[in-house]
Design an enzyme around this catalytic site. Sequence first.
Site, mmCIF file in Angstrom:
data_model
loop_
_atom_site.group_PDB
_atom_site.id
_atom_site.type_symbol
_atom_site.label_atom_id
_atom_site.label_comp_id
_atom_site.label_asym_id
_atom_site.label_seq_id
_atom_site.Cartn_x
_atom_site.Cartn_y
_atom_site.Cartn_z
ATOM 1 N N CYS A 14 0.164 2.893 -4.593
ATOM 2 C CA CYS A 14 1.838 3.166 -4.630
ATOM 3 C C CYS A 14 2.224 1.371 -5.312
ATOM 4 O O CYS A 14 1.753 1.362 -5.855
ATOM 5 C CB CYS A 14 1.525 3.006 -3.072
ATOM 6 N N ASN A 17 0.228 -1.490 -2.978
ATOM 7 C CA ASN A 17 -1.340 -1.512 -2.851
ATOM 8 C C ASN A 17 -1.459 -2.012 -1.306
ATOM 9 O O ASN A 17 -2.625 -2.910 -1.256
ATOM 10 C CB ASN A 17 -2.696 -2.411 -3.552
ATOM 11 N N CYS A 19 0.343 -0.360 1.735
ATOM 12 C CA CYS A 19 0.989 -0.234 3.049
ATOM 13 C C CYS A 19 -0.162 1.328 2.252
ATOM 14 O O CYS A 19 -1.157 1.807 3.599
ATOM 15 C CB CYS A 19 2.551 -0.543 2.915
ATOM 16 N N ARG A 20 1.184 2.242 1.879
ATOM 17 C CA ARG A 20 1.128 3.904 1.274
ATOM 18 C C ARG A 20 -0.282 4.133 0.944
ATOM 19 O O ARG A 20 -1.631 4.716 1.141
ATOM 20 C CB ARG A 20 1.556 4.271 0.832
ATOM 21 N N SER A 21 -0.962 3.462 -0.014
ATOM 22 C CA SER A 21 -2.400 3.896 -0.546
ATOM 23 C C SER A 21 -3.389 3.534 -0.364
ATOM 24 O O SER A 21 -4.707 4.079 0.054
ATOM 25 C CB SER A 21 -2.690 3.454 -2.936
ATOM 26 N N ASP A 131 8.317 4.488 0.974
ATOM 27 C CA ASP A 131 8.202 3.233 0.769
ATOM 28 C C ASP A 131 8.369 2.697 2.016
ATOM 29 O O ASP A 131 9.560 2.495 2.354
ATOM 30 C CB ASP A 131 8.905 2.499 0.297
HETATM 31 P P1 4NP Z 1 3.028 0.148 -0.472
HETATM 32 O O1 4NP Z 1 4.672 -1.147 0.194
HETATM 33 O O2 4NP Z 1 3.834 0.266 -2.218
HETATM 34 O O3 4NP Z 1 3.014 1.358 0.051
HETATM 35 O O4 4NP Z 1 2.037 -1.258 -0.645
HETATM 36 C C1 4NP Z 1 5.123 -2.132 -0.728
HETATM 37 C C2 4NP Z 1 4.364 -3.554 -0.265
HETATM 38 C C3 4NP Z 1 4.898 -4.974 -0.752
HETATM 39 C C4 4NP Z 1 6.016 -4.300 -1.631
HETATM 40 C C5 4NP Z 1 6.867 -2.983 -1.161
HETATM 41 C C6 4NP Z 1 6.214 -1.856 -1.240
HETATM 42 N N1 4NP Z 1 6.895 -5.468 -2.171
HETATM 43 O O5 4NP Z 1 8.153 -5.838 -2.750
HETATM 44 O O6 4NP Z 1 5.846 -6.910 -1.694
#
Ligand code: 4NP
Length: 158
Positions: A14, A17, A19-21, A131
Amino acid sequence: MEEKKGEYKILFVCLGNICRSPSAEAVMKKLVHDAGLDGRIKVDSAGIIGYHAGEKADPRMRSHAARRGYKLDSVSRPVCTDDFFDFDLIIGMDNRNIDDLKRKAPDLESVGKIHQMTEYSRNKLYDYVPDPYYSGAEGFELVLDLLEDACAGLLEKL
Ligand code: 4NP
């Protein structure tokens, strides 16, 4: 399942790294464990960006996952070139992840390993995993709903 050295390796990706992955990794590891396939299927996760490298998963994601019995213990790291050679399947969460992965892929064979998580959905009608970073609790619950459905579909396909 085409195996290298007796192991089939899946990398979930994702943006951050955190939240989703990491959640996909935990959901898939539990399914693999429950199916008695620990020695045959290896699961890991990584992010497109290295901004959160070294951090544990987002506390909100960990707490929602914990309520469903998943322990998120991965540490954030960015995708690297070796990943495209090491893993058999590289699964992104949304179209932006897929575009970024294709840009990072070192060769055509690697591009062929890139798939979208929702390709494996069985019941859900979403065509990407949204997201949750700027969402409320419902965003984190949706992520887990979509991942539980799609990871079950993925295991069935392997
Ligand atoms: P992820 O979520 O891609 O599911 O881990 C996010 C985590 C951090 C950010 C964006 C999405 N960020 O902008 O820092």
